[in-house]
Each structure stands twice: as C-alpha cells, then as structure tokens.
Design an enzyme around this catalytic site. Sequence first.
Site, short mmCIF file in Angstrom:
data_model
loop_
_atom_site.label_atom_id
_atom_site.label_comp_id
_atom_site.label_asym_id
_atom_site.label_seq_id
_atom_site.Cartn_x
_atom_site.Cartn_y
_atom_site.Cartn_z
N ASP A 63 7.95 7.93 -20.61
CA ASP A 63 8.29 7.99 -22.02
C ASP A 63 9.76 7.61 -22.20
OD1 ASP A 63 9.85 10.32 -21.39
OD2 ASP A 63 8.17 11.64 -21.87
N HIS A 109 0.83 -1.20 0.00
CA HIS A 109 0.00 0.00 0.00
C HIS A 109 0.87 1.25 0.00
CE1 HIS A 109 -3.20 2.64 2.07
NE2 HIS A 109 -3.43 2.60 0.76
N ALA A 111 5.00 12.43 -21.14
CA ALA A 111 4.20 11.20 -21.10
C ALA A 111 4.72 10.31 -19.97
CB ALA A 111 4.25 10.48 -22.44
N ASN A 112 4.43 10.73 -18.75
CA ASN A 112 4.93 10.07 -17.55
C ASN A 112 3.86 10.09 -16.48
OD1 ASN A 112 7.76 10.10 -18.63
ND2 ASN A 112 7.51 12.31 -18.33
#
EC number: 5.4.99.62
Length: 139
Positions: free
Chosen positions: A28, A20, A129-130
Amino acid sequence: MKKGTVLNSEISSVISHLGHTDTLVVCDAGLPIPNSTARIDMALTQGVPSFMQVVDVVTREMQVEAAILATEIKQQNPQLHETLLTHLEQLQQHQGNTIKISYTTHEQFKKLTADSQAVIRSGECSPYANVILCAGVTF
C-alpha cells in the site's frame, strides 16, 4: 512494443530476473520501504492504482508458490484479505500448483521486505494491504 501484460519496464524486468524462492512485495501507499530494496512506485493518487490491480497484473506474469501477509490484515482489513485469498486461490488453479499462504506480524513483515528483489508501491490507502510473493518455477 511489448505484447505481454506488463508494460511497466521496471516491473517486467524484476519479474524476468526472479529465481526460485526470490520475493517481490506489492504494498500500500504507507509501507516503509528499506533503502536497500528497489522501489517501483506506481502510486498516482490515493487508491490509484489499487493494491488488487497491481497484484492482478504482477501475478499474470509471475509464477507464485507462496505468499506472506501480515496477521493484522485479518482483523483490520477483512474485505481486502478475502479478496486477496480468492485471487490466490484462482491463481493456483490457473498455475496448477498450491500456493502456501503464511502470516507474520506487521513488524516482522516490514523486516522481510529488506530481502525482496523489489517493492512495488500501489496507491492503496487501506490498512495492511501488503503481500510478499515468493517466486516458483514453471516446470
């Protein structure tokens, strides 16, 4: 042979070891990955696999309770940003929970990756793009 959706042994192992609040990064092709963090390099060539392909497969097996994005994605990659938000909305409906989405600067995002269990590198070649995915519990 494994029957689940993730056939990549490294990704499957990392997901099965998450506790958890542990985090896992999907990035990217250009994001710097700290030497202290496990790297799972899926990139074959530009765009293969795409960022969203990797996110889709990972989130089929990973229980997600939060996601962290770089603020810059909103302006620099709005189409991918919207696609990712839609995916996370569908995921929370499937999981039956609320996924908290937060934003930080790209510089801070890069620092946060050092605390992740692993960084999965896609072949994506579009800006910001992460995502950092935070593990939830299934109960």
